[in-house]
Write a protein that holds these residues in place. Structure first.
Motif, PDB file in Angstrom:
ATOM      1  N   ASN A   1      51.456  55.208  50.659  1.00  0.00           N
ATOM      2  CA  ASN A   1      51.184  56.001  51.044  1.00  0.00           C
ATOM      3  C   ASN A   1      51.670  57.793  51.490  1.00  0.00           C
ATOM      4  OD1 ASN A   1      52.787  55.307  53.639  1.00  0.00           O
ATOM      5  ND2 ASN A   1      51.061  55.803  55.209  1.00  0.00           N
ATOM      6  N   TYR A   2      51.359  58.857  51.501  1.00  0.00           N
ATOM      7  CA  TYR A   2      53.124  59.394  51.483  1.00  0.00           C
ATOM      8  C   TYR A   2      53.941  59.599  52.412  1.00  0.00           C
ATOM      9  CZ  TYR A   2      50.117  63.214  48.596  1.00  0.00           C
ATOM     10  OH  TYR A   2      49.009  63.731  47.917  1.00  0.00           O
ATOM     11  N   PRO A   3      54.155  58.710  53.506  1.00  0.00           N
ATOM     12  CA  PRO A   3      54.418  58.829  54.486  1.00  0.00           C
ATOM     13  C   PRO A   3      56.262  57.762  53.580  1.00  0.00           C
ATOM     14  CG  PRO A   3      53.306  58.932  55.793  1.00  0.00           C
ATOM     15  CD  PRO A   3      52.743  58.814  54.477  1.00  0.00           C
ATOM     16  N   LEU A   4      55.309  55.765  52.658  1.00  0.00           N
ATOM     17  CA  LEU A   4      55.720  55.868  52.588  1.00  0.00           C
ATOM     18  C   LEU A   4      56.601  55.792  51.633  1.00  0.00           C
ATOM     19  CD1 LEU A   4      57.152  52.820  53.122  1.00  0.00           C
ATOM     20  CD2 LEU A   4      54.933  52.073  52.176  1.00  0.00           C
ATOM     21  N   ARG A   5      56.266  57.141  50.713  1.00  0.00           N
ATOM     22  CA  ARG A   5      57.113  57.224  49.296  1.00  0.00           C
ATOM     23  C   ARG A   5      57.898  58.248  49.655  1.00  0.00           C
ATOM     24  NH1 ARG A   5      51.463  60.277  47.001  1.00  0.00           N
ATOM     25  NH2 ARG A   5      50.520  58.445  48.217  1.00  0.00           N
ATOM     26  N   PHE A   6      57.523  58.973  50.754  1.00  0.00           N
ATOM     27  CA  PHE A   6      58.677  60.036  51.255  1.00  0.00           C
ATOM     28  C   PHE A   6      60.378  58.937  52.015  1.00  0.00           C
ATOM     29  CE2 PHE A   6      55.398  63.653  50.511  1.00  0.00           C
ATOM     30  CZ  PHE A   6      56.768  64.604  49.983  1.00  0.00           C
TER      31      PHE A   6
ATOM     32  N   ILE B   1      53.476  55.383  63.767  1.00  0.00           N
ATOM     33  CA  ILE B   1      52.386  56.034  64.453  1.00  0.00           C
ATOM     34  C   ILE B   1      51.218  54.895  63.607  1.00  0.00           C
ATOM     35  CG2 ILE B   1      50.487  57.444  65.106  1.00  0.00           C
ATOM     36  CD1 ILE B   1      52.864  59.067  65.321  1.00  0.00           C
ATOM     37  N   PHE B   2      50.897  55.160  62.526  1.00  0.00           N
ATOM     38  CA  PHE B   2      49.960  54.751  61.709  1.00  0.00           C
ATOM     39  C   PHE B   2      49.505  53.927  60.671  1.00  0.00           C
ATOM     40  CE2 PHE B   2      49.241  59.687  62.446  1.00  0.00           C
ATOM     41  CZ  PHE B   2      48.682  59.161  63.588  1.00  0.00           C
ATOM     42  N   GLY B   3      50.938  53.312  60.483  1.00  0.00           N
ATOM     43  CA  GLY B   3      50.906  52.198  59.500  1.00  0.00           C
ATOM     44  C   GLY B   3      51.206  52.781  58.046  1.00  0.00           C
ATOM     45  N   ASN B   4      50.997  51.383  57.401  1.00  0.00           N
ATOM     46  CA  ASN B   4      50.484  51.803  55.678  1.00  0.00           C
ATOM     47  C   ASN B   4      49.052  52.308  55.144  1.00  0.00           C
ATOM     48  OD1 ASN B   4      51.287  52.842  53.815  1.00  0.00           O
ATOM     49  ND2 ASN B   4      50.980  50.949  52.401  1.00  0.00           N
ATOM     50  N   PHE B   5      48.708  52.626  56.809  1.00  0.00           N
ATOM     51  CA  PHE B   5      46.901  52.748  56.166  1.00  0.00           C
ATOM     52  C   PHE B   5      46.325  51.402  55.889  1.00  0.00           C
ATOM     53  CE2 PHE B   5      47.700  56.790  57.861  1.00  0.00           C
ATOM     54  CZ  PHE B   5      48.088  57.627  57.706  1.00  0.00           C
ATOM     55  N   GLY B   6      46.586  50.736  55.250  1.00  0.00           N
ATOM     56  CA  GLY B   6      45.747  50.278  54.849  1.00  0.00           C
ATOM     57  C   GLY B   6      46.080  49.608  52.938  1.00  0.00           C
ATOM     58  N   ALA B   7      44.921  48.699  52.545  1.00  0.00           N
ATOM     59  CA  ALA B   7      45.622  48.467  51.211  1.00  0.00           C
ATOM     60  C   ALA B   7      44.893  49.491  50.380  1.00  0.00           C
ATOM     61  CB  ALA B   7      44.025  47.276  50.974  1.00  0.00           C
TER      62      ALA B   7
ATOM     63  N   ASP C   1      43.099  50.064  47.844  1.00  0.00           N
ATOM     64  CA  ASP C   1      42.095  50.211  47.004  1.00  0.00           C
ATOM     65  C   ASP C   1      40.906  50.064  48.539  1.00  0.00           C
ATOM     66  OD1 ASP C   1      42.217  47.328  47.633  1.00  0.00           O
ATOM     67  OD2 ASP C   1      40.949  46.232  45.442  1.00  0.00           O
ATOM     68  N   GLY C   2      41.423  49.757  49.767  1.00  0.00           N
ATOM     69  CA  GLY C   2      40.725  50.060  50.368  1.00  0.00           C
ATOM     70  C   GLY C   2      40.365  51.287  51.705  1.00  0.00           C
ATOM     71  N   PRO C   3      39.984  50.943  52.654  1.00  0.00           N
ATOM     72  CA  PRO C   3      39.553  52.101  53.944  1.00  0.00           C
ATOM     73  C   PRO C   3      41.139  51.922  54.413  1.00  0.00           C
ATOM     74  CG  PRO C   3      38.499  50.650  54.052  1.00  0.00           C
ATOM     75  CD  PRO C   3      38.873  50.163  53.066  1.00  0.00           C
ATOM     76  N   TRP C   4      41.101  53.392  55.354  1.00  0.00           N
ATOM     77  CA  TRP C   4      41.968  53.618  56.115  1.00  0.00           C
ATOM     78  C   TRP C   4      41.735  52.121  57.614  1.00  0.00           C
ATOM     79  CZ3 TRP C   4      43.743  59.076  57.914  1.00  0.00           C
ATOM     80  CH2 TRP C   4      44.472  59.202  57.322  1.00  0.00           C
ATOM     81  N   HIS C   5      42.958  51.345  57.982  1.00  0.00           N
ATOM     82  CA  HIS C   5      42.633  50.943  59.178  1.00  0.00           C
ATOM     83  C   HIS C   5      43.091  51.259  60.208  1.00  0.00           C
ATOM     84  CE1 HIS C   5      46.371  49.065  57.344  1.00  0.00           C
ATOM     85  NE2 HIS C   5      46.111  47.831  58.466  1.00  0.00           N
ATOM     86  N   GLU C   6      43.233  50.924  61.627  1.00  0.00           N
ATOM     87  CA  GLU C   6      44.157  51.226  62.538  1.00  0.00           C
ATOM     88  C   GLU C   6      45.360  49.863  62.306  1.00  0.00           C
ATOM     89  OE1 GLU C   6      44.016  51.222  67.514  1.00  0.00           O
ATOM     90  OE2 GLU C   6      41.983  51.181  66.117  1.00  0.00           O
ATOM     91  N   ALA C   7      46.521  50.225  62.026  1.00  0.00           N
ATOM     92  CA  ALA C   7      47.605  49.615  62.060  1.00  0.00           C
ATOM     93  C   ALA C   7      47.577  47.935  62.875  1.00  0.00           C
ATOM     94  CB  ALA C   7      48.741  49.669  61.883  1.00  0.00           C
ATOM     95  N   GLY C   8      48.000  47.327  62.458  1.00  0.00           N
ATOM     96  CA  GLY C   8      47.994  46.176  63.257  1.00  0.00           C
ATOM     97  C   GLY C   8      49.930  46.229  64.654  1.00  0.00           C
TER      98      GLY C   8
END
Length: 343
Positions: A185-190, A239-245, A247-254
Motif C-alpha cells: 500500500n502507499y505507506p509501505l512503499r513510502f 494503525i491500519f497495517g498493509n490493509f490486505g492482499a 487482489d482482495g478488499p481492505w481488511h481490519e489488520a490483525g
C-alpha cells in the motif's frame, strides 16, 4: 556577524566534529561551554519572514493578474516563462550584491514557477494519457540540478516535496490507481523509499567531508526527508497495517500485524534517539521524541480511550499532555539557565 550567530556557527561545527569523530565527547563538552547560546535568534526570524514575504508577494501578483487580465493557456505559459527568467535573474543579481537569503527565496519562487509552467505546457500538449507524474519527474530532475548548481538548500527542500508527490503519483499510475503496487500500500512503499533516501543522505553526509564540501548541509535535507517519510508511513502502518492482499478488499489488520509495525516504529525511534544523543544531532532527537509521543497517544486513543469513555478518556489524555508540556518546559528553562550561568 553577531556574537549569537558566531556561537551558533561554532556549536554547529563542534557537533559536526563530534559526528566525524574528530573530537571526543569530553572535548566537545569542554569547548561548547565557551560558546553560550542565549536570547532570540533574530536572523533566523528574518529568514522565515523573507521566505513568507516572497511567497505572499508572488501569490498576490498572480491573483492581481488573474483578476485584471484574461489569460489563455498560451498566454499563461508565456507569462510564467518570463516570470521564471526574471526570478532567476533577480536572484543572481542579489547574490552578486552579497545577499544570502533573498536570492534563495527568489530562486525558490522560480522553482515553484517551473512546476506551474510544466503543467501548463502539459495541458497544452496533452495526449490524453493522464500521466501527470511524468511532468513531476521532469520537474524533479530540473530542481535537483538547480539545487546543486545554485547551491540553494530551499530548492532542495522543494525537490523533496516534488519527490513525495511524484513517487505517490508514479506508483499509483503504474498500478492503475489501485491501493497496491507490488503488494504494497502507499505507506509501505513510502517506507521503502524512505530507507533508500536516508541511505543516500548518510552517503552524502560522508561525502560532504571531501568532494561534496561545497554543498555542506544538503545531507540534512536528504536525511530529514527520509526520516519524515518513514515516520509518517510507520504511523499509518501501525494503525491500519498493509490493509490486505493485493487482489482482495481492505481488511481490519490483525493484532500481530499491528504489533509488528508498532514494534518496528518504536525500535526505529529508539535507535534514532540513541544516534541523536551519541552524535549530538538535535534533528534526530527531535524526530524520535516527537514520534514516540505520537505513537503513545495513537495507541492510547485507538486501544484504551474507547474503553474508558469520552469524558474520562479525554480528561486523562489532556492531563497527561499538560504534564508533558510542563516537564519539557522546565527542562528547557533549566538548560537555558545552565547556558547563561557564568563559567
Amino acid at each position: 556577524m553577531s556574537p549569537l550567530s558566531r556561537n551558533r556557527l561554532v556549536r554547529a561545527e563542534l557537533d559536526e566534529w563530534l559526528r566525524e569523530g574528530a573530537v571526543t565527547p569530553q572535548q566537545h563538552t569542554h569547548l561548547a561551554e565557551r560558546y553560550v547560546l542565549k536570547n532570540w535568534d533574530w536572523h533566523s526570524l528574518g529568514r522565515w519572514f523573507s521566505i513568507f514575504g516572497g511567497i505572499s508577494v508572488a501569490a498576490g501578483l498572480y491573483q492581481l493578474l488573474h483578476d485584471v487580465m484574461h489569460f489563455t493557456l498560451v498566454h499563461l505559459a508565456v507569462a510564467l516563462t518570463v516570470a521564471l527568467a526574471l526570478l532567476f535573474a533577480g536572484g543572481d543579481t542579489l547574490k552578486k550584491r552579497g545577499y544570502r537569503w533573498p536570492p534563495r527565496v527568489l530562486e525558490l519562487l522560480g522553482g515553484i514557477d517551473l512546476i506551474g509552467l510544466s503543467f501548463v505546457l502539459g495541458i497544452i500538449f496533452s495526449t490524453g494519457s493522464g500521466n501527470w507524474p511524468a511532468l513531476l519527474l521532469i520537474d524533479l530532475v530540473l530542481l535537483l540540478v538547480l539545487s546543486y548548481a545554485l547551491n540553494n538548500i530551499l530548492l532542495m527542500v522543494l525537490s523533496t516535496v516534488v519527490f513525495f508527490t511524484w513517487f505517490g503519483g508514479c506508483t499509483g499510475y503504474d498500478a492503475g490507481w489501485e491501493a497496491y503496487w507490488f503488494g504494497m500500500n502507499y505507506p509501505l512503499r513510502f517506507l521503502g523509499a524512505a530507507v533508500a533516501i536516508v541511505g543516500a543522505g548518510v552517503l552524502h553526509f560522508r561525502a560532504e567531508q571531501r568532494w561534496l564540501a561545497v554543498w555542506s548541509g544538503f545531507a540534512k535535507v536528504w536525511i530529514a526527508c527520509g526520516i519524515f517519510f518513514a515516520e509518517m508511513a510507520l504511523w499509518l502502518l501501525s494503525i491500519f497495517g498493509n490493509f490486505g492482499a493485493m487482489d482482495g478488499p481492505w481488511h481490519e489488520a490483525g493484532g500481530m500485524e499491528l504489533l509488528l509495525f508498532n514494534a518496528l516504529w518504536l525500535l526505529g525511534n529508539l535507535a534514532l534517539l540513541a544516534t541523536g544523543v551519541r552524535l549530538r544531532f538535535a534533528m534526530l532527537r527531535g524526530y524520535a521524541v516527537t514520534f514516540i509521543v505520537i505513537q503513545v497517544y495513537t495507541l492510547y486513543f485507538t486501544q484504551i480511550q474507547p474503553a474508558l469513555g469520552f469524558l474520562l478518556g479525554n480528561t486523562l489524555a489532556g492531563g497527561s499532555a499538560l504534564v508533558l508540556v510542563v516537564w519539557l518546559e522546565s527542562r528547557r528553562r533549566r538548560s537555558r539557565s545552565d547556558d547563561i550561568a557564568p563559567q
